[in-house]
Design a protein around this motif. Structure first.
Motif, PDB file in Angstrom:
ATOM      1  N   GLY A 131       0.815  -1.212   0.000  1.00 50.67           N
ATOM      2  CA  GLY A 131       0.000   0.000   0.000  1.00 50.67           C
ATOM      3  C   GLY A 131       0.844   1.256   0.000  1.00 50.67           C
ATOM      4  N   PHE A 132       1.944   1.226   0.746  1.00 47.53           N
ATOM      5  CA  PHE A 132       2.833   2.387   0.781  1.00 47.53           C
ATOM      6  C   PHE A 132       3.452   2.618  -0.592  1.00 47.53           C
ATOM      7  CE2 PHE A 132       6.901   4.501   2.041  1.00 47.53           C
ATOM      8  CZ  PHE A 132       6.325   5.645   2.571  1.00 47.53           C
ATOM      9  N   TRP A 133       3.878   1.546  -1.241  1.00 48.32           N
ATOM     10  CA  TRP A 133       4.430   1.722  -2.585  1.00 48.32           C
ATOM     11  C   TRP A 133       3.387   2.292  -3.543  1.00 48.32           C
ATOM     12  CZ3 TRP A 133       7.981   2.985  -5.647  1.00 48.32           C
ATOM     13  CH2 TRP A 133       7.794   2.859  -7.013  1.00 48.32           C
ATOM     14  N   LYS A 134       2.168   1.828  -3.453  1.00 48.51           N
ATOM     15  CA  LYS A 134       1.131   2.321  -4.369  1.00 48.51           C
ATOM     16  C   LYS A 134       0.947   3.826  -4.209  1.00 48.51           C
ATOM     17  CE  LYS A 134      -1.461  -1.979  -4.992  1.00 48.51           C
ATOM     18  NZ  LYS A 134      -2.735  -2.710  -4.720  1.00 48.51           N
ATOM     19  N   LEU A 135       1.065   4.334  -2.976  1.00 53.18           N
ATOM     20  CA  LEU A 135       0.988   5.786  -2.785  1.00 53.18           C
ATOM     21  C   LEU A 135       2.116   6.493  -3.514  1.00 53.18           C
ATOM     22  CD1 LEU A 135       0.188   6.164   1.036  1.00 53.18           C
ATOM     23  CD2 LEU A 135      -1.412   6.264  -0.888  1.00 53.18           C
ATOM     24  N   LEU A 136       3.338   5.957  -3.357  1.00 50.50           N
ATOM     25  CA  LEU A 136       4.486   6.576  -4.019  1.00 50.50           C
ATOM     26  C   LEU A 136       4.372   6.469  -5.527  1.00 50.50           C
ATOM     27  CD1 LEU A 136       7.471   5.377  -1.781  1.00 50.50           C
ATOM     28  CD2 LEU A 136       5.888   7.282  -1.431  1.00 50.50           C
ATOM     29  N   ASP A 137       3.914   5.332  -5.989  1.00 50.79           N
ATOM     30  CA  ASP A 137       3.817   5.086  -7.423  1.00 50.79           C
ATOM     31  C   ASP A 137       2.825   6.045  -8.075  1.00 50.79           C
ATOM     32  OD1 ASP A 137       4.111   3.907  -9.890  1.00 50.79           O
ATOM     33  OD2 ASP A 137       3.033   2.071  -9.390  1.00 50.79           O
ATOM     34  N   SER A 138       1.655   6.164  -7.470  1.00 51.60           N
ATOM     35  CA  SER A 138       0.588   6.959  -8.089  1.00 51.60           C
ATOM     36  C   SER A 138       0.792   8.461  -7.913  1.00 51.60           C
ATOM     37  CB  SER A 138      -0.770   6.551  -7.492  1.00 51.60           C
ATOM     38  OG  SER A 138      -0.786   6.784  -6.088  1.00 51.60           O
ATOM     39  N   SER A 139       1.542   8.863  -6.874  1.00 47.35           N
ATOM     40  CA  SER A 139       1.691  10.285  -6.606  1.00 47.35           C
ATOM     41  C   SER A 139       3.029  10.859  -7.045  1.00 47.35           C
ATOM     42  CB  SER A 139       1.513  10.553  -5.099  1.00 47.35           C
ATOM     43  OG  SER A 139       0.230  10.163  -4.667  1.00 47.35           O
ATOM     44  N   LEU A 140       4.094  10.050  -7.016  1.00 43.97           N
ATOM     45  CA  LEU A 140       5.439  10.564  -7.255  1.00 43.97           C
ATOM     46  C   LEU A 140       6.153   9.884  -8.416  1.00 43.97           C
ATOM     47  CD1 LEU A 140       6.595  10.832  -3.519  1.00 43.97           C
ATOM     48  CD2 LEU A 140       5.829  12.693  -5.000  1.00 43.97           C
ATOM     49  N   PHE A 141       6.147   8.561  -8.413  1.00 48.08           N
ATOM     50  CA  PHE A 141       6.874   7.839  -9.461  1.00 48.08           C
ATOM     51  C   PHE A 141       6.302   8.181 -10.834  1.00 48.08           C
ATOM     52  CE2 PHE A 141       8.367   3.552 -11.217  1.00 48.08           C
ATOM     53  CZ  PHE A 141       9.683   3.979 -11.314  1.00 48.08           C
ATOM     54  N   ILE A 142       5.013   8.361 -10.880  1.00 45.09           N
ATOM     55  CA  ILE A 142       4.354   8.683 -12.146  1.00 45.09           C
ATOM     56  C   ILE A 142       4.823  10.033 -12.690  1.00 45.09           C
ATOM     57  CG2 ILE A 142       2.363   9.860 -11.114  1.00 45.09           C
ATOM     58  CD1 ILE A 142       0.609   8.431 -13.194  1.00 45.09           C
ATOM     59  N   LYS A 143       5.316  10.904 -11.822  1.00 44.95           N
ATOM     60  CA  LYS A 143       5.795  12.219 -12.242  1.00 44.95           C
ATOM     61  C   LYS A 143       7.238  12.195 -12.742  1.00 44.95           C
ATOM     62  CE  LYS A 143       2.805  15.118  -9.336  1.00 44.95           C
ATOM     63  NZ  LYS A 143       1.838  14.095  -8.884  1.00 44.95           N
ATOM     64  N   GLY A 144       7.900  11.053 -12.625  1.00 43.00           N
ATOM     65  CA  GLY A 144       9.251  10.939 -13.156  1.00 43.00           C
ATOM     66  C   GLY A 144      10.351  10.832 -12.116  1.00 43.00           C
ATOM     67  N   VAL A 145       9.986  10.671 -10.834  1.00 44.81           N
ATOM     68  CA  VAL A 145      10.990  10.527  -9.778  1.00 44.81           C
ATOM     69  C   VAL A 145      11.921   9.361 -10.111  1.00 44.81           C
ATOM     70  CG1 VAL A 145      11.304   9.854  -7.366  1.00 44.81           C
ATOM     71  CG2 VAL A 145       9.605  11.597  -7.963  1.00 44.81           C
TER      72      VAL A 145
END
Length: 962
Positions: A543-557
């Motif tokens: 669940g924690f990864w999904k937060l990072l994925d959908s909010s930050l990783f998707i932006k190019g982090v």
């Protein structure tokens, strides 16, 4: 005596068979042991009270034996977190027994367990003892009930002959390098990293499979000074004379009283500060005499923030400063004579309302602990450890990684320079800094965004504050496309009560709730109530990864900075309170799993990103670590350290021992994180400014030869153009080492490849390469960077020389001048402001690439090989695609390069392997460095010869003029 001989090979018996056949010895004692698929279990005939009743030996590999000891034969320990789940036992072994012991034999090892005491002894195949448990077994297993679960406090003691040395154990930060007869607390804390792996100079290691708070060495409980006889400064009254005065005017006294301890250790103890004493303006002085009832080396353990000085018998033993909220440990031994008064003085300037100071004591190490080595843990189901042997330290660390997982290969850009600051507050600020780097042609690969990029009341939202970061995705895109710079972001496992992500995690029962029940506010703005998620819960990690994925990783982090991963839910809480704040974990009691949080937190990010984008290399920087972190693409930095020369000095053994713990990627904040007032208010000037510049210069020189090269800290700003103007020697030196780091990228990335594929270690304690040289055993301020560079950081203000030991068995070349010096001697090395002493080992081949400003700027199609003659040498140039996992599929190349001293020939061997876009042709320029011809490191000078290389073997001979 008759001997029963039983031989068993793994491939003839299924691994799942755990205890099917009882074998009875034909000797008169009729001793039994149980045979399993990978080893044996022995029931101890007459165990000592509190010792083990059952001992199990398992053959893990030819050079690894697992030992488990228990009060019953169930061995109920849960699944190991540190052992790699993909690891498979791969050892042929045999079992034997005599009337006294049972033995497990592999092709390299013999491990025996006594039928009467449970004592385990490890011998090599020739019968030489490598390690033995204390005579009689040395095991203590004490039943305890923790959170309604029956567990044990455990300890295991080993014999340790005189002359043995111990390393590893993570990152204690006490300045120690060799732990022989020393004490090390393995408790996760900001800047203290606990890793229960120990490396001996006798070429073995111990991996202690336990997650609770652990102790190495003297495990007696530390005592307050009241355990000694105390008298005040007049020599008559009981207790020490404690004077609470003004910081600048000692005659202005708020209170004076007799105290029998110095114990402002944690938040609750601060309530004992006298009412009306202004900590931010005050000073406390404890003075008097201590008298011991035994003669010997007594032990003193200090932890302090603010300014602290410590004297015994008029000798200043400590003069240190740290920011109020992050006390640091120190420890000393001091000879006290029985019945004799010894003068003691402690001076503490807290500087803030939240600062800490404590001084504890232990009597001299008991004779029973002399030449012993002990590991103790406060919660376990069994004693469980792995013995690993090897021909050298690299083989031992290789065994550690065989058990806990290979080190992944970091993306190549992570080995370049990173710039960070506490903190960039807007996206424009970030882009301006990167643009200035590019304008000045200073090498940069990664810009880091620290905390509080979210709205003030939204910690854990994983969302940018749009008022300051209106187009975060666009910013990251511009960093990538316009500036060729990667972007790392800070993500904490922390959630403010009431935000949407908190509600989602709370509904799933994924949060620790005690801090919420306490309504404990943090230090942001008006203060907000928060807690952390339970990283031991696999669905919570997902669940924690999904937060990072959908909010930050998707932006190019590109990479993740995992802060406060001890976990630091409430800084400076007592240890018991810290346990309450992370209770319960999904794995069990927080007492049992206290040290394991950073491992599980990194696991979730690594596995999450590999599932979301399988072919983009993960990269994680985390403030804490544990055994096995290397398999999760995680590097560690040394926490929130002070910006002082004495703190820089402690970073060197901290990094060396961290690397000797089997974890290859370490870094520290160049310049130190937090600063004294002289640097911060309002800004440094005069002498303080010049000291600040020299501190950063010396630290930058050191940082350039660390596995990861990064600058970070509070104000003053840490970019080199903000530290000094471009005509200042500080700027010139930092630019030189920045450019040198990038020139060395073929060397550094090849060492990283060797670390991944062959279990190598980049930051190497001298014991790794010069173990037969007794002089290196206690050297903690020099190390090897890869196979060639002897690095000697300068950590003394205004120093222009520093002592250096050149290890025996080879000669050494000055990196800058090429001057040759014979090894096996102590020298005084020149350490000019702009240069740190670095020496190159005789027989080295070092590839230098073109001058670049970021790692992917251009391929290394023109490489200069500096060949340091005098001995045979070799180097393998490793290359792959740099950013993906195709290397796991064999997509990489190696070019072997060898030098033969007898015939003075350099051979660039046939290239092995290939990968997409691999260079087919390149130019190798050769520079010969010899004893008789001092060749300076100068990339503007012509090479001695050149080879046009197309992948086939070529040889060149050094001509007569050398």
């Amino acid at each position: 005596m008759t001997t029963a001989r039983i031989k068993l090979r793994m491939n003839f018996l299924p691994f799942a068979v755990l205890a099917l056949i009882l074998l009875f010895c034909s000797c008169t004692q009729h001793t039994t042991f149980i045979r399993q698929g990978d080893g044996i279990t022995v029931e101890i005939k007459d165990p000592a009270p509190g010792s083990a009743k059952w001992v199990r030996l398992q053959a893990v590999s030819p050079k690894i034996i697992r030992v488990t000891a228990s009060n019953d034969n169930k061995f109920t320990a849960g699944k190991s977190l540190m052992i790699d789940s993909t690891f498979h036992v791969a050892a042929e072994w045999s079992a034997e027994q005599t009337d006294k012991e049972a033995l497990v034999k592999t092709s390299e090892l013999v491990a025996s367990v006594s039928f009467t005491t449970g004592e385990v002894i490890f011998k090599d195949k020739n019968g030489n003892i490598i390690l033995q448990e204390k005579t009689g077994g040395g095991k203590k297993i004490t039943p305890v009930i923790i959170d309604d679960k029956p567990l044990y406090r455990i300890s295991q003691q080993f014999e340790s002959p005189a002359g043995e040395a111990f390393y590893g154990l993570g990152q204690p930060q006490t300045g120690q390098i060799n732990y022989k007869d020393e004490d090390v607390d393995l408790t996760q804390y900001n800047s203290i990293v606990a890793v229960p792996f120990l490396l001996s100079n006798r070429n073995y290691g111990l991996l202690w499979d336990n997650y609770s708070i652990t102790h190495f060495g003297d495990n007696r409980e530390k005592q307050q000074l009241s355990a000694l006889q105390l008298t005040g400064k007049g020599g008559t009254s009981e207790g020490l004379t404690a004077t609470y005065s003004d910081r600048t005017d000692s005659t202005h006294i708020y209170m004076q009283r007799q105290e029998d301890k110095i114990d402002y250790s944690f938040l609750p103890s601060l309530k004992n500060i006298p009412a009306g004493f202004p900590m931010e303006k005050g000073k406390v002085t404890w003075e008097g005499f201590i008298t011991a009832d035994t003669t010997g080396e007594h032990k003193f353990y200090l932890s302090a923030s603010g300014y602290l000085k410590f004297w015994l018998d008029g000798k200043l033993l400590l003069d240190k400063w740290r920011e109020g909220w992050n006390p640091g440990p120190s420890q000393f031994r001091y000879m006290l004579s029985k019945g004799q008064k010894h003068a003691i003085k402690v001076e503490w300037i807290p500087e803030s309302t939240q600062a800490f100071a404590s001084l504890q004591w232990l009597s001299p190490t008991p004779p029973a602990l002399h030449n012993k080595m002990t590991l103790s843990s406060e919660a376990a189901e069994n004693i469980d450890y792995y013995f690993i042997c090897g021909a050298n330290a690299d083989e031992v660390i290789g065994g550690y990684r065989q058990l806990t997982g290979k080190a992944t290969l970091l993306p190549q850009w992570a080995l370049g320079f990173w710039q960070s600051r506490e903190r960039y507050k807007t996206e424009q600020e970030i882009e301006n800094v990167v643009a200035e780097f590019r304008k000045r042609k200073i090498g940069l690969d990664n810009i880091v965004l620290d905390w509080s990029y979210w709205k003030e009341d939204a910690w854990g939202s994983q969302q940018f504050d749009r008022a300051r970061f209106p187009d975060a995705a666009g910013m990251i895109g511009r960093l990538h496309e316009r500036y060729n710079t990667r972007f790392m972001i800070s993500v904490w496992p922390k959630f403010y009560e009431g935000i949407e992500n908190y509600k989602i995690f709370d509904k799933q029962n994924w949060l620790y709730k005690q801090n919420i029940k306490d309504q404990q506010r943090d230090w942001i703005g008006k203060g907000y109530i928060s807690t952390f998620y339970d990283a031991f819960n696999p669905t919570a990690r997902m669940g924690f990864w999904k937060l990072l994925d959908s909010s930050l990783f998707i932006k190019g982090v590109d990479a993740w900075w995992l802060d406060a991963t001890e976990p630091d839910i409430l800084s400076n809480a007592t240890i018991e309170k810290r346990k309450q704040l992370m209770q319960p974990t999904a794995s069990g009691s927080s007492t049992q799993y206290f040290n394991g949080y950073p491992l599980q937190n990194a696991k979730g990010i690594y596995e999450g990103q590999r599932s979301s984008r399988p072919n983009q290399r993960v990269f994680i920087l985390t403030r804490s670590a544990y055994a096995g972190m290397q398999r999760y693409a995680a590097a560690t930095w040394s926490g929130d350290i002070a910006a002082r020369f004495d703190e820089m000095e402690r970073q060197i053994p901290a990094g060396i021992n961290f690397s000797l713990s089997g974890l290859p990627y370490w870094t520290n904040d160049i310049g130190g994180f937090f600063v004294e007032d002289k640097y911060d208010k309002p800004h440094p000037n005069g002498n303080a400014l010049e000291e600040w510049r020299e501190l950063n210069t010396r630290w930058y020189q050191f940082g350039a030869f660390c596995p990861l090269f990064r600058s970070h800290g509070q104000y003053p700003y840490r970019e080199i153009f903000n530290i000094a103007p471009d005509d200042h020697p500080a700027y010139k030196s930092m630019l030189y080492y920045n450019q040198l780091r990038y020139r060395l990228m073929p060397y550094i990335y090849s060492v990283a490849g060797n670390t991944c594929h062959n279990n190598y270690t980049m930051m190497r304690g001298l014991i790794m390469d010069f173990g037969t040289d007794a002089n290196v055993k206690n050297i903690g301020d020099q190390y090897m960077f890869g196979p060639s560079f002897l690095v000697n950081p300068v950590y003394t203000y205004k120093a222009t020389f520093r002592p250096v030991y050149l290890p025996a068995g080879q000669g050494w070349y000055n990196l800058y001048t090429g001057e040759y010096t014979t090894g096996g001697q102590h020298i005084t090395a020149v350490a000019s402001y702009e240069r740190m002493p670095v020496f190159v080992k005789e027989g080295s081949i070092i590839p230098f690439g073109p001058q670049i400003e970021f790692t992917g700027e251009k391929p290394a199609d023109d490489i200069t090989l500096y060949v340091y003659t005098g001995k045979d040498g070799s180097f393998t140039l490793y290359e792959d695609e740099g950013v993906n996992y195709n290397y796991e599929k064999g997509k990489y190349s190696n070019i072997p390069i060898t030098y033969n001293e007898a015939n003075k020939t350099l051979t660039i061997g046939k290239r092995e392997g290939d990968f997409k876009d691999m260079l087919k042709n390149r130019l190798f320029r050769i520079v010969w460095v010899t004893k008789s011809k001092s060749t300076a490191l100068d990339f503007s000078s012509p090479s001695d010869t050149a080879i046009a290389y197309n992948g086939n073997e070529q040889t060149v001979t050094m001509n007569g003029k050398f």
